[in-house]
Design a protein around this motif. Sequence first.
Motif, PDB file in Angstrom:
ATOM      1  N   UNK A  85      19.029  61.639 -48.022  1.00  0.00           N
ATOM      2  CA  UNK A  85      18.044  60.573 -47.907  1.00  0.00           C
ATOM      3  C   UNK A  85      16.796  61.042 -47.179  1.00  0.00           C
ATOM      4  N   UNK A  86      15.663  60.431 -47.519  1.00  0.00           N
ATOM      5  CA  UNK A  86      14.472  60.667 -46.725  1.00  0.00           C
ATOM      6  C   UNK A  86      14.638  59.965 -45.387  1.00  0.00           C
ATOM      7  N   UNK A  87      13.782  60.285 -44.447  1.00  0.00           N
ATOM      8  CA  UNK A  87      13.993  59.860 -43.069  1.00  0.00           C
ATOM      9  C   UNK A  87      13.310  58.527 -42.770  1.00  0.00           C
ATOM     10  N   UNK A  88      14.024  57.680 -42.063  1.00  0.00           N
ATOM     11  CA  UNK A  88      13.479  56.452 -41.514  1.00  0.00           C
ATOM     12  C   UNK A  88      13.838  56.390 -40.025  1.00  0.00           C
ATOM     13  N   UNK A  89      12.984  55.757 -39.248  1.00  0.00           N
ATOM     14  CA  UNK A  89      13.106  55.777 -37.794  1.00  0.00           C
ATOM     15  C   UNK A  89      14.467  55.290 -37.289  1.00  0.00           C
ATOM     16  N   UNK A  90      14.994  54.215 -37.897  1.00  0.00           N
ATOM     17  CA  UNK A  90      16.221  53.652 -37.335  1.00  0.00           C
ATOM     18  C   UNK A  90      17.494  54.232 -37.940  1.00  0.00           C
ATOM     19  N   UNK A 149      16.079  64.859 -45.717  1.00  0.00           N
ATOM     20  CA  UNK A 149      15.059  65.824 -46.125  1.00  0.00           C
ATOM     21  C   UNK A 149      13.692  65.257 -45.779  1.00  0.00           C
ATOM     22  N   UNK A 150      12.755  66.135 -45.498  1.00  0.00           N
ATOM     23  CA  UNK A 150      11.404  65.723 -45.110  1.00  0.00           C
ATOM     24  C   UNK A 150      10.384  65.932 -46.219  1.00  0.00           C
ATOM     25  N   UNK A 171      18.699  59.383 -52.058  1.00  0.00           N
ATOM     26  CA  UNK A 171      18.098  58.119 -51.642  1.00  0.00           C
ATOM     27  C   UNK A 171      16.653  58.413 -51.264  1.00  0.00           C
ATOM     28  N   UNK A 172      15.740  57.681 -51.848  1.00  0.00           N
ATOM     29  CA  UNK A 172      14.314  57.876 -51.589  1.00  0.00           C
ATOM     30  C   UNK A 172      13.662  56.504 -51.463  1.00  0.00           C
ATOM     31  N   UNK A 173      13.311  56.107 -50.243  1.00  0.00           N
ATOM     32  CA  UNK A 173      12.708  54.804 -50.018  1.00  0.00           C
ATOM     33  C   UNK A 173      11.361  54.705 -50.739  1.00  0.00           C
ATOM     34  N   UNK A 213       7.300  51.562 -43.121  1.00  0.00           N
ATOM     35  CA  UNK A 213       8.729  51.387 -43.301  1.00  0.00           C
ATOM     36  C   UNK A 213       9.480  52.156 -42.220  1.00  0.00           C
ATOM     37  N   UNK A 214      10.130  51.445 -41.322  1.00  0.00           N
ATOM     38  CA  UNK A 214      10.845  52.088 -40.220  1.00  0.00           C
ATOM     39  C   UNK A 214      12.365  52.003 -40.393  1.00  0.00           C
TER      40      UNK A 214
END
Length: 357
Positions: free
Chosen positions: A288-293, A307-308, A250-252, A269-270
């Motif tokens: 998935x890449x990281x999102x705040x929530x 992953x970062x 998953x990659x936003x 994008x949070x």
Amino acid sequence: MNAEASAAGFASGYESGLRDGACEYLVRHLQPPAPLKRDSRVLYIPQGFEGIDQGIIEALRLTVREVYVADATRMAEQAALIRPDWVLVLNGLHVFPANHLQQVDTVRSLGIRTAIWFADDPYVTAETMYIAPRYDVVLTHELSTMQMYRERGCTKVVYMPLGVDHNRFKPMAVEEKYRSDVCFIGQAFWNRVEIFDALVPYLKTRKVFIAGGLWERMKRFKEMERFIRLGWLPVEETVKHYNGARVVINLHRTTEAGKDNKNVLNLPGRSINPRTYEILACGTMQLTDQREDLPHYFVPGLELDTYANTVELRNKLEFYLTHEEERRTMALRGLRRTLNDHSYLRRLQQIGEVLGW
């Protein structure tokens, strides 16, 4: 050679059987009880998102006394005829007619309450900043847009995450043609192109499935062409490919203004996308890449992994593709959490509480 192929086939079948059996157990034992229906009448206006609209409609039918569905071109007409307590609109973009906002004004003039649930935030702020103030209540899945809507005059703005339609996105046994080591389904936005170009040397050594538009943008497209299905993939096929994959990425998409979006306010994008829920609902391991929530909805490292950067993504792909038990266990935890907490039935119950249905 025959013995090796036979052993590999047995191992693959054994692992698939373990996974399918465990998924079936979870689905059977985690079915939520039907909620008490609220004494409300709701007119729902779909966006045309196949993977979302039907899940919302089915959840509404379990949540309120009466549900009606109408095309966006007939919203005011149907509201005047039905006289619902609420009109709930998904997104209000893309396929909505030019007189969309005039129709909303007409509905409100009839004394009917209106709510819009934005599912494309923050990528279309050029449009949503003008749409939102015309509704009584704004629901958004994106944390970063809430203050903007308030500043535009919206009196009630509610953070409401999306979810998943468990009738569509669910575990299932699939044919060999749907099996892959690594899967990604989505448009080739520029940030995705950059990462997948960097991953080419590793991905070429694996069985890969990529689907979506614009993948010709890749500098190394020719090297990956045999793995790529260009164009839109139907939801039913997406579900099968998720089920057949050992790991789904998953990659936003990027939120940078002007890069494949209309985010003119350049809001970050949070919040997580619906794909986060949909992958896990299929009982599949997700990176998935990281999102705040994200930690509010899943536990990274337990129910999915993150992953970062490209190097970390490549290293984690290798780890999970060579550690079967860890991969399968994490996928099952993600499925369990999704079944428990992230159905559209759960979301519509939350919306009902917020709107006072």
